[in-house]
Design a protein around this motif. Structure first.
Motif, mmCIF file in Angstrom:
data_model
loop_
_atom_site.group_PDB
_atom_site.id
_atom_site.type_symbol
_atom_site.label_atom_id
_atom_site.label_comp_id
_atom_site.label_asym_id
_atom_site.label_seq_id
_atom_site.Cartn_x
_atom_site.Cartn_y
_atom_site.Cartn_z
ATOM 1 N N LEU A 125 0.820 -1.208 0.000
ATOM 2 C CA LEU A 125 0.000 0.000 0.000
ATOM 3 C C LEU A 125 0.852 1.257 0.000
ATOM 4 N N PHE A 126 1.887 1.288 0.827
ATOM 5 C CA PHE A 126 2.740 2.471 0.855
ATOM 6 C C PHE A 126 3.566 2.585 -0.429
ATOM 7 N N GLY A 127 3.821 1.455 -1.089
ATOM 8 C CA GLY A 127 4.462 1.509 -2.398
ATOM 9 C C GLY A 127 3.572 2.198 -3.419
ATOM 10 N N LYS A 128 2.266 1.915 -3.363
ATOM 11 C CA LYS A 128 1.323 2.588 -4.260
ATOM 12 C C LYS A 128 1.245 4.084 -3.952
ATOM 13 N N ILE A 129 1.185 4.405 -2.654
ATOM 14 C CA ILE A 129 1.139 5.815 -2.265
ATOM 15 C C ILE A 129 2.384 6.546 -2.780
ATOM 16 N N ARG A 130 3.525 5.898 -2.669
ATOM 17 C CA ARG A 130 4.772 6.496 -3.150
ATOM 18 C C ARG A 130 4.708 6.757 -4.655
ATOM 19 N N ASN A 131 4.166 5.801 -5.420
ATOM 20 C CA ASN A 131 4.026 5.982 -6.869
ATOM 21 C C ASN A 131 3.052 7.101 -7.198
ATOM 22 N N ASP A 132 1.965 7.201 -6.431
ATOM 23 C CA ASP A 132 0.995 8.280 -6.645
ATOM 24 C C ASP A 132 1.642 9.645 -6.399
ATOM 25 N N ILE A 133 2.471 9.713 -5.385
ATOM 26 C CA ILE A 133 3.165 10.968 -5.070
ATOM 27 C C ILE A 133 4.069 11.380 -6.224
ATOM 28 N N LYS A 134 4.792 10.419 -6.769
ATOM 29 C CA LYS A 134 5.689 10.714 -7.888
ATOM 30 C C LYS A 134 4.912 11.143 -9.128
ATOM 31 N N GLU A 135 3.687 10.651 -9.262
ATOM 32 C CA GLU A 135 2.887 10.962 -10.450
ATOM 33 C C GLU A 135 2.324 12.375 -10.426
ATOM 34 N N ILE A 136 1.779 12.821 -9.292
ATOM 35 C CA ILE A 136 1.102 14.125 -9.268
ATOM 36 C C ILE A 136 1.794 15.165 -8.398
ATOM 37 N N ASN A 137 2.828 14.762 -7.640
ATOM 38 C CA ASN A 137 3.624 15.682 -6.834
ATOM 39 C C ASN A 137 2.767 16.539 -5.890
ATOM 40 N N PRO A 138 2.012 15.908 -4.995
ATOM 41 C CA PRO A 138 1.202 16.693 -4.056
ATOM 42 C C PRO A 138 2.054 17.302 -2.968
ATOM 43 N N ARG A 139 1.542 18.341 -2.346
ATOM 44 C CA ARG A 139 2.191 18.917 -1.169
ATOM 45 C C ARG A 139 1.479 18.468 0.110
ATOM 46 N N VAL A 140 0.223 18.042 -0.057
ATOM 47 C CA VAL A 140 -0.584 17.613 1.089
ATOM 48 C C VAL A 140 -1.221 16.272 0.769
ATOM 49 N N ILE A 141 -1.217 15.366 1.760
ATOM 50 C CA ILE A 141 -1.915 14.086 1.644
ATOM 51 C C ILE A 141 -2.834 13.932 2.850
ATOM 52 N N ILE A 142 -4.077 13.523 2.588
ATOM 53 C CA ILE A 142 -5.046 13.251 3.652
ATOM 54 C C ILE A 142 -5.500 11.799 3.497
ATOM 55 N N ILE A 143 -5.433 11.031 4.576
ATOM 56 C CA ILE A 143 -5.750 9.602 4.527
ATOM 57 C C ILE A 143 -6.960 9.325 5.414
ATOM 58 N N ASP A 144 -8.000 8.752 4.817
ATOM 59 C CA ASP A 144 -9.238 8.423 5.518
ATOM 60 C C ASP A 144 -9.524 6.922 5.353
ATOM 61 N N ASN A 145 -9.152 6.098 6.311
ATOM 62 C CA ASN A 145 -8.592 6.434 7.599
ATOM 63 C C ASN A 145 -7.468 5.479 7.943
ATOM 64 N N ILE A 146 -6.905 5.609 9.138
ATOM 65 C CA ILE A 146 -5.673 4.908 9.508
ATOM 66 C C ILE A 146 -5.828 3.394 9.580
ATOM 67 N N THR A 147 -7.038 2.893 9.815
ATOM 68 C CA THR A 147 -7.232 1.445 9.955
ATOM 69 C C THR A 147 -6.953 0.698 8.662
ATOM 70 N N TYR A 148 -6.962 1.400 7.524
ATOM 71 C CA TYR A 148 -6.708 0.760 6.229
ATOM 72 C C TYR A 148 -5.218 0.627 5.926
ATOM 73 N N LEU A 149 -4.367 1.184 6.768
ATOM 74 C CA LEU A 149 -2.933 1.193 6.479
ATOM 75 C C LEU A 149 -2.209 -0.072 6.929
ATOM 76 N N HIS A 150 -2.906 -0.927 7.651
ATOM 77 C CA HIS A 150 -2.246 -2.141 8.154
ATOM 78 C C HIS A 150 -3.287 -3.235 8.353
ATOM 79 N N THR A 151 -2.883 -4.470 8.156
ATOM 80 C CA THR A 151 -3.807 -5.588 8.356
ATOM 81 C C THR A 151 -4.037 -5.870 9.837
ATOM 82 N N GLN A 152 -3.122 -5.420 10.686
ATOM 83 C CA GLN A 152 -3.280 -5.582 12.122
ATOM 84 C C GLN A 152 -3.950 -4.348 12.708
ATOM 85 N N THR A 153 -4.641 -4.521 13.808
ATOM 86 C CA THR A 153 -5.260 -3.389 14.477
ATOM 87 C C THR A 153 -4.203 -2.402 14.954
ATOM 88 N N THR A 154 -4.563 -1.137 14.994
ATOM 89 C CA THR A 154 -3.606 -0.129 15.456
ATOM 90 C C THR A 154 -3.375 -0.220 16.960
#
Length: 246
Positions: A125-154
């Motif tokens: 997932l973070f590899g995809k986010i990294r590729n997206d950043i390289k594609e559009i060069n954002p200055r701000v990223i908002i993630i909704d929400n944190i539970t989707y960032l890992h298969t384990q509970t936070t």
């Protein structure tokens, strides 16, 4: 090579100034966490923040934005396309017009995982986010929400630490400002919201640059307030329990 304190200050002179994105609450170059209970409106607030930053506008009277319009990337991993359309269109079906600087999309998690065998989900997932950043060069990223960032509970300390490590690496590598939405466990509406109400391991708040919450006001069901929980590393604790923003 190790630097002296004077060398570090000299290097800092050439770096961009720290600017306010949400006043004292969230400033440029920071990873901030915004949490609230279910149904309070944190996703709506998150989209409104992204919309304002993409236009170079302030979120509210007391929450100033000092930045020019910037490319903003919002990951919406909860709403379907049709649900997003319904939320941001009027009763006649006319959609709200966002800035072209504002990118809002979701992810096909099953497809992403199937195309990257042998890797952990978080790494993929973070590899995809990294590729997206390289594609559009954002200055701000908002993630909704944190539970989707890992298969384990936070709640899992290792999972929380891995999430914050990845977010911090992205922040530093691409000079990003990152806002992550999170939940709070169910609690009485009449109790004070504290750092302990952020769902997950203490690693989340410890490694975040700032933490704030949205709560339901006792003044009415349509009233909300914003409260600082952990002040920005570049700002001050202004909007505490005695001075919330309604």
């Amino acid at each position: 090579m190790l630097r002296t304190a004077n060398q570090r200050n000299e290097d800092a002179k050439n770096l961009p100034d720290i600017q306010k994105l949400l006043g004292e609450i969230w400033q440029s170059g920071e990873v901030a966490l915004m949490f609230a209970d279910t149904g309070i409106g944190k996703s709506i607030a998150g989209v409104q923040v992204g919309d304002c930053l993409s236009r170079g506008k302030s979120f509210a009277q007391y929450i100033k934005n000092e930045c020019e319009p910037c490319t903003t990337l919002y990951y919406d991993w909860e709403l379907s396309d049709r649900q997003f359309f319904k939320r941001y269109s009027d009763e006649n079906g006319k959609p709200y017009t966002f800035s072209d600087n504002f990118f809002v999309d979701n992810v096909d998690f099953a497809d992403l995982y199937s195309k990257n065998p042998g890797k952990s989900f978080t790494e993929i997932l973070f590899g995809k986010i990294r590729n997206d950043i390289k594609e559009i060069n954002p200055r701000v990223i908002i993630i909704d929400n944190i539970t989707y960032l890992h298969t384990q509970t936070t709640q899992d300390q290792q999972a929380s630490l891995e999430i914050m490590r990845y977010l911090t690496e992205l922040k530093k590598e691409f000079n990003l400002s990152i806002l992550v939405l999170a939940h709070t466990p169910k609690k009485s509406e009449n109790t004070l919201i504290t750092i302990s109400d952020l769902s997950g391991s203490k690693h989340l708040s410890n490694f975040a640059d700032s933490v704030f919450c949205i709560g339901k006001s006792c003044k009415g069901s349509n009233h909300r307030y914003i409260k600082q929980i952990k002040p920005s590393r570049s700002g001050e604790m202004i909007y505490d329990s005695h001075n919330v923003i309604e």
